[in-house]
Design a protein around this motif. Structure first.
Motif, PDB file in Angstrom:
ATOM      1  N   LEU A 140      36.577  59.443  66.501  1.00 35.06           N
ATOM      2  CA  LEU A 140      35.998  58.096  66.385  1.00 35.06           C
ATOM      3  C   LEU A 140      34.532  58.175  65.982  1.00 35.06           C
ATOM      4  O   LEU A 140      34.059  57.357  65.200  1.00 35.06           O
ATOM      5  CB  LEU A 140      36.073  57.389  67.735  1.00 35.06           C
ATOM      6  CG  LEU A 140      37.276  56.521  68.066  1.00 35.06           C
ATOM      7  CD1 LEU A 140      36.981  55.714  69.325  1.00 35.06           C
ATOM      8  CD2 LEU A 140      37.629  55.584  66.927  1.00 35.06           C
ATOM      9  N   VAL A 145      35.246  59.353  83.532  1.00 36.68           N
ATOM     10  CA  VAL A 145      33.887  59.239  83.012  1.00 36.68           C
ATOM     11  C   VAL A 145      33.767  57.924  82.270  1.00 36.68           C
ATOM     12  O   VAL A 145      34.579  57.619  81.394  1.00 36.68           O
ATOM     13  CB  VAL A 145      33.560  60.389  82.031  1.00 36.68           C
ATOM     14  CG1 VAL A 145      32.094  60.339  81.635  1.00 36.68           C
ATOM     15  CG2 VAL A 145      33.900  61.729  82.644  1.00 36.68           C
ATOM     16  N   ARG A 182      31.311  55.794  79.872  1.00 30.98           N
ATOM     17  CA  ARG A 182      30.194  56.054  78.977  1.00 30.98           C
ATOM     18  C   ARG A 182      29.793  54.764  78.272  1.00 30.98           C
ATOM     19  O   ARG A 182      30.654  54.064  77.742  1.00 30.98           O
ATOM     20  CB  ARG A 182      30.666  57.071  77.930  1.00 30.98           C
ATOM     21  CG  ARG A 182      29.583  57.711  77.136  1.00 30.98           C
ATOM     22  CD  ARG A 182      30.196  58.661  76.115  1.00 30.98           C
ATOM     23  NE  ARG A 182      29.953  60.056  76.458  1.00 30.98           N
ATOM     24  CZ  ARG A 182      29.988  61.048  75.559  1.00 30.98           C
ATOM     25  NH1 ARG A 182      30.258  60.791  74.299  1.00 30.98           N
ATOM     26  NH2 ARG A 182      29.755  62.283  75.913  1.00 30.98           N
ATOM     27  N   SER A 218      36.990  57.541  79.986  1.00 34.15           N
ATOM     28  CA  SER A 218      37.790  58.733  79.695  1.00 34.15           C
ATOM     29  C   SER A 218      38.259  59.308  81.016  1.00 34.15           C
ATOM     30  O   SER A 218      37.453  59.554  81.910  1.00 34.15           O
ATOM     31  CB  SER A 218      36.946  59.769  78.966  1.00 34.15           C
ATOM     32  OG  SER A 218      36.387  59.223  77.793  1.00 34.15           O
TER      33      SER A 218
HETATM   34  C1  16G Z   1      34.491  61.303  74.350  1.00 37.11           C
HETATM   35  C2  16G Z   1      33.663  60.169  74.903  1.00 37.11           C
HETATM   36  C3  16G Z   1      34.042  58.848  74.301  1.00 37.11           C
HETATM   37  C4  16G Z   1      34.018  58.927  72.792  1.00 37.11           C
HETATM   38  C5  16G Z   1      34.832  60.091  72.306  1.00 37.11           C
HETATM   39  C6  16G Z   1      34.672  60.290  70.830  1.00 37.11           C
HETATM   40  C7  16G Z   1      33.232  60.944  77.154  1.00 37.11           C
HETATM   41  C8  16G Z   1      33.373  60.706  78.585  1.00 37.11           C
HETATM   42  N1  16G Z   1      33.802  60.066  76.340  1.00 37.11           N
HETATM   43  O1  16G Z   1      35.813  61.180  74.756  1.00 37.11           O
HETATM   44  O2  16G Z   1      33.097  57.902  74.723  1.00 37.11           O
HETATM   45  O3  16G Z   1      34.518  57.750  72.217  1.00 37.11           O
HETATM   46  O4  16G Z   1      34.405  61.286  72.941  1.00 37.11           O
HETATM   47  O5  16G Z   1      35.416  61.423  70.487  1.00 37.11           O
HETATM   48  O6  16G Z   1      32.607  61.890  76.758  1.00 37.11           O
HETATM   49  P1  16G Z   1      36.027  61.628  69.052  1.00 37.11           P
HETATM   50  O7  16G Z   1      34.906  61.482  68.088  1.00 37.11           O
HETATM   51  O8  16G Z   1      36.642  62.958  69.101  1.00 37.11           O
HETATM   52  O9  16G Z   1      37.045  60.526  68.874  1.00 37.11           O
END
Ligand code: 16G
Length: 235
Positions: A158, A201, A203, A218
């Protein structure tokens, strides 16, 4: 050096150099660095750009580039799930459980600094590492900032999508971690018995312009995940 882009390789090399230098030490000039590492100016600039983003260095006008005061900046540890898993040597993947528009409730509106009922995108995903469920994640973003996010491919990173598609660069988060016992639906996604322990968690993430761009929850399997932080005593 073969399979990683040159600028990432260089970035790592520069990071090692920076780790040896005191805060505010001046880095060699671009000309010196390109000669020393035998790279193009463009590669060097990409590498330095990454270090700037990480808060490891700062620039003073045309004077030069310097080692930043705190090398463990927030930006540095603000990683995505994808980055987190790769650092651990695992292969990340995701499956999309649900993606829909919904109005912000009062608490979400407050956290985003928006009016209640402002439309949000709610993205629920299962995050896997080496094909095994690791984390259940619900991310909310304001639809005004990312209008067509619900029709994008939501199975990759994301944070990459935020940057590539919406030019939104995450910069800092306020994060709260607590231990929970899993309820049945999430336990089922994570393929563990109900009431298993988990780390949850929450965030709240802001971008480089300090606007809140994401609220995420998460939930990590406690048997597969821990948080490791490098922390330093203030001198
Ligand atoms: C992690 C983050 C989340 C974020 C995601 C993006 C925590 C607790 N949460 O899961 O907020 O949206 O990473 O990851 O760290 P991505 O870029 O791999 O989708």
């Amino acid at each position: 050096m073969n399979d990683i882009p040159k600028h990432l390789f260089l970035r790592r090399e520069l990071e090692k150099d920076i780790a040896q230098l005191p805060p505010h030490a001046q880095l060699p000039t671009e000309r010196e660095l390109t000669a020393r590492f035998e790279v193009s100016r463009m590669t060097l600039r990409q590498a330095l750009g990454g270090l700037l983003d990480d808060g490891l260095i700062y620039r003073v006008g045309r004077t030069g580039t310097f080692v930043a005061e705190s090398r463990i900046s927030k930006d540095r540890s603000l990683t995505s799930f994808t980055e987190d898993m790769r650092t651990r040597g695992m292969v990340p993947s995701s499956s999309l459980i649900d993606a829909a528009a919904e109005p912000a409730d009062d608490a979400q509106a407050r956290d985003f600094g928006l009016e209640p009922n402002t439309p949000l995108a709610r993205i629920e995903r299962l995050r896997l590492a080496d094909g095994i469920p690791m984390c259940h994640e619900v991310v909310r973003v304001p639809l005004r900032l990312m209008p067509d996010i619900l029709t994008a491919d939501l199975t990759g990173s994301l944070y990459d999508l935020f940057g590539r598609h919406f030019r939104i660069r995450v910069a800092s988060s306020i994060q709260r971690t607590r231990a929970i016992s899993l309820d049945r639906p999430i336990a089922r996604w994570l393929m563990v018995p109900a009431k298993s322990p988990a780390l949850q968690v929450r965030r709240i993430t802001s971008d480089t312009t300090s606007q809140v761009v994401e609220i995420a929850t998460s939930t990590y399997r406690a048997d597969r995940y821990d948080f490791t932080h490098l922390i330093r005593r203030q001198s």
